[in-house]
Design an enzyme around this catalytic site. Structure first.
Site, PDB file in Angstrom:
ATOM      1  N   LYS A 111       0.817  -1.215   0.000  1.00  0.00           N
ATOM      2  CA  LYS A 111       0.000   0.000   0.000  1.00  0.00           C
ATOM      3  C   LYS A 111       0.845   1.257   0.000  1.00  0.00           C
ATOM      4  CE  LYS A 111      -4.386  -1.498   1.948  1.00  0.00           C
ATOM      5  NZ  LYS A 111      -5.463  -1.125   2.865  1.00  0.00           N
ATOM      6  N   LYS A 194      -6.080  -9.578  -8.602  1.00  0.00           N
ATOM      7  CA  LYS A 194      -7.253  -9.700  -7.741  1.00  0.00           C
ATOM      8  C   LYS A 194      -8.368  -8.762  -8.199  1.00  0.00           C
ATOM      9  CE  LYS A 194      -7.497  -9.670  -3.218  1.00  0.00           C
ATOM     10  NZ  LYS A 194      -7.274  -9.617  -1.768  1.00  0.00           N
ATOM     11  N   LYS A 197     -11.537  -2.886  -6.081  1.00  0.00           N
ATOM     12  CA  LYS A 197     -12.297  -1.648  -6.230  1.00  0.00           C
ATOM     13  C   LYS A 197     -11.467  -0.570  -6.895  1.00  0.00           C
ATOM     14  CE  LYS A 197     -10.933   0.336  -1.876  1.00  0.00           C
ATOM     15  NZ  LYS A 197     -10.151  -0.784  -1.320  1.00  0.00           N
TER      16      LYS A 197
END
Ligand code: TRP
Length: 342
Positions: A111, A194, A197
């Site tokens: 991240k 994956k 969103k």
């Protein structure tokens, strides 16, 4: 007593990956465990969230919990920021957890990316807050996907170190619950990524609130390969898909896995049904089951999202019940640590 804790971040568009990988599994656990399901808004702000959007997304996750079948009478549904024990216990854990442990967390590295110096300090101590979520309730079990295993391991280490440091048998060593076949849902455009969103293409994911037309269109346009579908001989002795096979045809296995999960079947059953089929006929069946299973949930979510007062009431009542469990545990921790409360 067996107690489950789990959380979903209110960071935007819930999709099939959130549903099959997490929320759907939460429903069945209600029969065997005391369940506490949290909307983790404190975690969400470790990366920037627009305040108005955060409120809407918190209600969206709550609506998804309810629409999927979590019963707010049997289980506790609430948002994290309403129960201050999470933040208070996280601070104590910040002083138990070692820098070295946090430095090893792969999710932080992913991240924070190349801009490590610019990541929030909250993102770095994210796992500490997650340990606090779980241990504030002395949860014995946590349903987790693959990507959260390392965080749960850190939770166990935290409990252990706290117990050791203070010479107590206070926190349980929480067990992971690994669930279901298709806990790993991949992008419809690229089977090696994956479902997410944050993928710029909305065609890469099926959102929980997509209507039947959108679902049908996305499945129709989902990436495939030129071959016919495999049969049960592709599976290993345990009836699972060998990793090498998955890598050869990631899109095919992803769609088959989604079908298996939505139709509550195992791999062998699904492969027996579609062995030698063309993608076109399989995609029809997949669309049918996706619309049948997701349609009513999406519709109920939309209905609930129109009724903010009801959703907020659920969260308020849930927070009161959560607080009644967490506060006495926090008080004991404060006592153990040596905080004076005259
Ligand atoms: N980190 C989890 C995720 O991103 C969300 C989460 C926060 C959680 N606290 C938790 C999951 C406690 C399980 C238990 O998916």
């Amino acid at each position: 007593m067996k107690r489950i804790f789990s959380g979903v971040q209110p960071t935007g568009n819930l999709h099939l990956g959130n549903y099959l990988g997490a929320i759907r599994n939460f429903v069945g656990l209600q029969d065997d465990y005391e369940c506490i399901y949290c909307v983790v808004d404190l975690h969400a702000i470790t990366v920037w969230q627009d305040p108005e959007a955060l409120r809407a997304q918190t209600r969206e996750v709550t609506a998804a919990y309810l629409a999927a079948g979590i019963d707010p009478k049997r289980s506790i549904i609430f948002n994290q920021s309403q129960v201050s024990a999470h933040a208070e216990l996280a601070w104590i854990f910040n002083c138990v957890i070692r820098m070295g442990w946090l430095n090893r967390m792969t999710q932080f590295k992913e991240k924070a990316g190349k801009h490590r110096e610019n990541a929030s300090a909250g993102l770095f101590v994210y796992p500490s807050l997650m340990a606090a979520d779980i241990l504030a309730y002395k949860a014995t079990h946590v349903p987790v996907g693959d990507d959260q295993k390392q965080h749960l391991e850190l939770t166990r280490d935290t409990a252990q170190k706290f117990n050791n440091d203070y010479g107590v048998e206070f926190f349980p060593i929480t067990e992971p619950l690994i669930l279901g076949a298709a806990t790993r849902v991949m992008s419809l455009r690229d089977g090696s990524k994956k479902m997410s969103k944050s993928d710029p293409s909305d065609m890469s994911r099926i959102n929980m609130t997509d209507d039947s037309d959108a679902i049908a269109q996305k499945i129709r346009r989902a990436t495939t390969d030129p071959e016919l579908l495999p049969g049960p001989e592709a599976l290993d002795a345990e009836g699972q898909v060998p990793e090498e096979r998955r890598k050869e045809r990631p899109e095919a296995w992803n769609l088959l896995g989604i079908y298996a999960a939505l139709s509550d079947q195992n791999w062998a059953q699904v492969l027996a049904e579609f062995e030698g089929s063309q993608f076109s006929s399989f995609k029809k069946a997949l669309t049918e089951v996706a619309v049948e299973k997701l349609g009513p949930i999406g519709a109920e979510m939309k209905r609930l999202q129109q009724d903010a007062a009801y959703v907020d009431g659920i969260l308020k009542e849930g927070a009161e019940r959560a607080n009644a469990v967490a506060l006495p545990i926090l008080r004991e921790v404060q006592e153990i640590v040596g905080f004076l409360r005259p």
